[in-house]
Design an enzyme around this catalytic site. Structure first.
Site, PDB file in Angstrom:
ATOM      1  CE  LYS A  54      -3.868  -2.593   2.111  1.00 50.45           C
ATOM      2  NZ  LYS A  54      -4.828  -2.786   3.020  1.00 50.45           N
ATOM      3  CD  GLN A  98      -3.773  -4.284   6.306  1.00 52.32           C
ATOM      4  OE1 GLN A  98      -3.793  -3.507   5.723  1.00 52.32           O
ATOM      5  NE2 GLN A  98      -3.922  -5.614   5.890  1.00 52.32           N
ATOM      6  CG  ASP A 121     -10.064  -0.138   4.865  1.00 54.65           C
ATOM      7  OD1 ASP A 121      -9.716  -0.972   4.040  1.00 54.65           O
ATOM      8  OD2 ASP A 121      -9.220  -0.395   6.110  1.00 54.65           O
TER       9      ASP A 121
HETATM   10  N1  L34 Z   1      -8.092  -2.556   6.808  1.00 50.78           N
HETATM   11  N2  L34 Z   1      -7.454  -4.634   6.465  1.00 50.78           N
HETATM   12  C1  L34 Z   1      -8.082  -3.452   6.181  1.00 50.78           C
HETATM   13  N3  L34 Z   1      -8.218  -3.212   4.735  1.00 50.78           N
HETATM   14  C2  L34 Z   1      -7.934  -4.259   4.037  1.00 50.78           C
HETATM   15  O1  L34 Z   1      -8.343  -4.204   2.567  1.00 50.78           O
HETATM   16  C3  L34 Z   1      -7.526  -5.468   4.387  1.00 50.78           C
HETATM   17  N4  L34 Z   1      -6.931  -6.480   3.315  1.00 50.78           N
HETATM   18  C4  L34 Z   1      -7.320  -8.026   3.853  1.00 50.78           C
HETATM   19  C5  L34 Z   1      -6.507  -8.026   5.228  1.00 50.78           C
HETATM   20  N5  L34 Z   1      -6.776  -6.735   6.047  1.00 50.78           N
HETATM   21  C6  L34 Z   1      -7.183  -5.506   5.565  1.00 50.78           C
HETATM   22  C7  L34 Z   1      -6.107  -6.313   2.521  1.00 50.78           C
HETATM   23  O2  L34 Z   1      -5.477  -5.283   2.061  1.00 50.78           O
HETATM   24  C8  L34 Z   1      -6.531  -8.629   2.548  1.00 50.78           C
HETATM   25  N6  L34 Z   1      -5.747  -7.656   1.757  1.00 50.78           N
HETATM   26  C9  L34 Z   1      -5.107  -7.774   0.966  1.00 50.78           C
HETATM   27  C10 L34 Z   1      -4.041  -6.903   0.062  1.00 50.78           C
HETATM   28  C11 L34 Z   1      -3.526  -7.285  -0.763  1.00 50.78           C
HETATM   29  C12 L34 Z   1      -3.377  -8.531  -1.211  1.00 50.78           C
HETATM   30  C13 L34 Z   1      -3.835  -9.532  -0.533  1.00 50.78           C
HETATM   31  C14 L34 Z   1      -4.732  -9.336   0.427  1.00 50.78           C
HETATM   32  C15 L34 Z   1      -2.209  -8.784  -2.314  1.00 50.78           C
HETATM   33  O3  L34 Z   1      -1.623  -7.916  -2.959  1.00 50.78           O
HETATM   34  N7  L34 Z   1      -2.071 -10.085  -2.657  1.00 50.78           N
HETATM   35  C16 L34 Z   1      -1.098 -10.474  -3.724  1.00 50.78           C
HETATM   36  C17 L34 Z   1      -0.054 -11.252  -3.159  1.00 50.78           C
HETATM   37  C18 L34 Z   1       0.750 -10.911  -2.154  1.00 50.78           C
HETATM   38  C19 L34 Z   1       1.626 -11.952  -1.359  1.00 50.78           C
HETATM   39  O4  L34 Z   1       2.521 -12.249  -2.068  1.00 50.78           O
HETATM   40  O5  L34 Z   1       1.204 -12.157  -0.261  1.00 50.78           O
HETATM   41  C20 L34 Z   1      -2.026 -11.033  -4.878  1.00 50.78           C
HETATM   42  O6  L34 Z   1      -1.398 -11.223  -5.882  1.00 50.78           O
HETATM   43  O7  L34 Z   1      -2.837 -12.103  -4.663  1.00 50.78           O
END
Ligand code: L34
Length: 289
Positions: A54, A98, A121
């Site tokens: 982020k 988060q 959010d």
């Molecule tokens: N307050 N908490 C708040 N807001 C959110 O919107 C989130 N979330 C969830 C967990 N807690 C939170 C996220 O940001 C899940 N989440 C999130 C964000 C990004 C990714 C996955 C979950 C992401 O970029 N995933 C990548 C892989 C990253 C890795 O290697 O772990 C993908 O390509 O899926």
């Protein structure tokens, strides 16, 4: 025929490019720089990765970012005090705490403390209510990302049978509600399944569009879907063998018309839509349409 891949990694790049131009225009025309504060309490490794992404994306887009890391021992009162300070800080337009939070901190109290105008959010009850009424200020990032994926990859939701697996406040409930609105990229017939559902496969087999946010690998297997389904896999499960979603990808992709991969599907869209909400927040707080 094997499915086409719905590449969130590509579509999110496009959105970020659009936002980068908008940020540069806001700077030029109004001397406005959107600002995001991210708060991470504790040492959860996955959370660190997400918050890091982020912050990095803010930099890429020209958004001001403040990252606040707090120890696991932080009290609820201390966190609430910090939020109050950020609520009153004019260069911060968006505040993100988060999740999950350490167990000794009440999540509800924290989310209610964020000024709804800065709630990028979309978790504050005012914003949840507005979303449900079909008049959102901020759409939660993951469901917003899912809807953009569907729209931008040309999936027609109008009149579609959508089945959502999972009823979380972050994904299941909001996406189900968004897709039943009488709007573009919505107007679907929506079913929500959860751990209390008696016969999950009965429902999932009927889906034209299947959205899975259950938090468990292989929640959906090939026998549970119909030929030609569009599958959105919201799961992010860290196994020893690597990152997997909630869908048995290899098997289901042989039956699906289109499917999102994990990684590279919904995850990057979540980040892109957070940037979108931050830009919206900055414009709203500055009276810019
Ligand atoms: N307050 N908490 C708040 N807001 C959110 O919107 C989130 N979330 C969830 C967990 N807690 C939170 C996220 O940001 C899940 N989440 C999130 C964000 C990004 C990714 C996955 C979950 C992401 O970029 N995933 C990548 C892989 C990253 C890795 O290697 O772990 C993908 O390509 O899926």
């Amino acid at each position: 025929m094997p499915a086409t891949l719905i590449k969130g990694s590509e579509i999110s790049k496009q959105i970020k490019e659009e936002l980068k131009q908008e940020v540069s225009l806001l700077k030029e025309k109004y001397n406005l720089v959107p600002g995001l504060a991210t708060i991470l309490v504790g040492e959860d490794e996955a959370s660190k990765v997400y918050v890091g992404q982020k912050e990095k994306t803010c930099k890429e887009l020209g958004i001001y970012s403040e990252r606040i890391n707090l120890p696991n021992s932080t009290t609820e009162a201390e966190l609430l005090l910090l939020i109050e300070r950020l609520n009153n800080e004019s260069k911060i337009h968006g505040i993100l705490v988060q999740l999950p939070l350490p167990k000794h901190i009440n999540e509800t109290n924290v989310l209610y403390a964020i000024d709804p105008k800065k709630d990028v959010d979309g978790f504050h009850p005012v914003n949840v209510g507005k979303l449900m009424l079909g008049e959102p200020d901020f759409i939660p990032c993951t469901p917003h990302g899912i809807q953009e994926l569907l729209i931008r990859s040309g999936v027609d939701t109008n009149g579609a049978e959508v089945v959502v697996v999972g009823r979380s406040n972050i994904v299941g409930k909001p996406i189900a509600n968004m897709l039943l609105q009488k709007k573009k990229g919505a107007n679907a017939t929506v079913t929500i399944c959860h751990t209390g559902t008696k016969d999950l496969a009965f429902h999932t087999k009927r889906a034209d569009i299947l959205i899975v946010a259950a938090g468990r690998p292989k929640t959906i297997t090939a026998e549970m879907v119909k030929e030609g389904v569009v599958v959105i896999d919201v799961g992010v499960n860290r196994l020893e063998t690597g990152l997997v979603g909630d869908v048995d990808f290899e098997a289901v992709k042989e039956k699906a018309k289109a499917i999102t991969p994990v990684p590279g599907g919904v995850g990057p869209m979540t980040i892109a839509m957070l940037m979108y909400n931050t830009v919206q927040a900055a414009k709203m707080q500055s009276g810019i349409k």
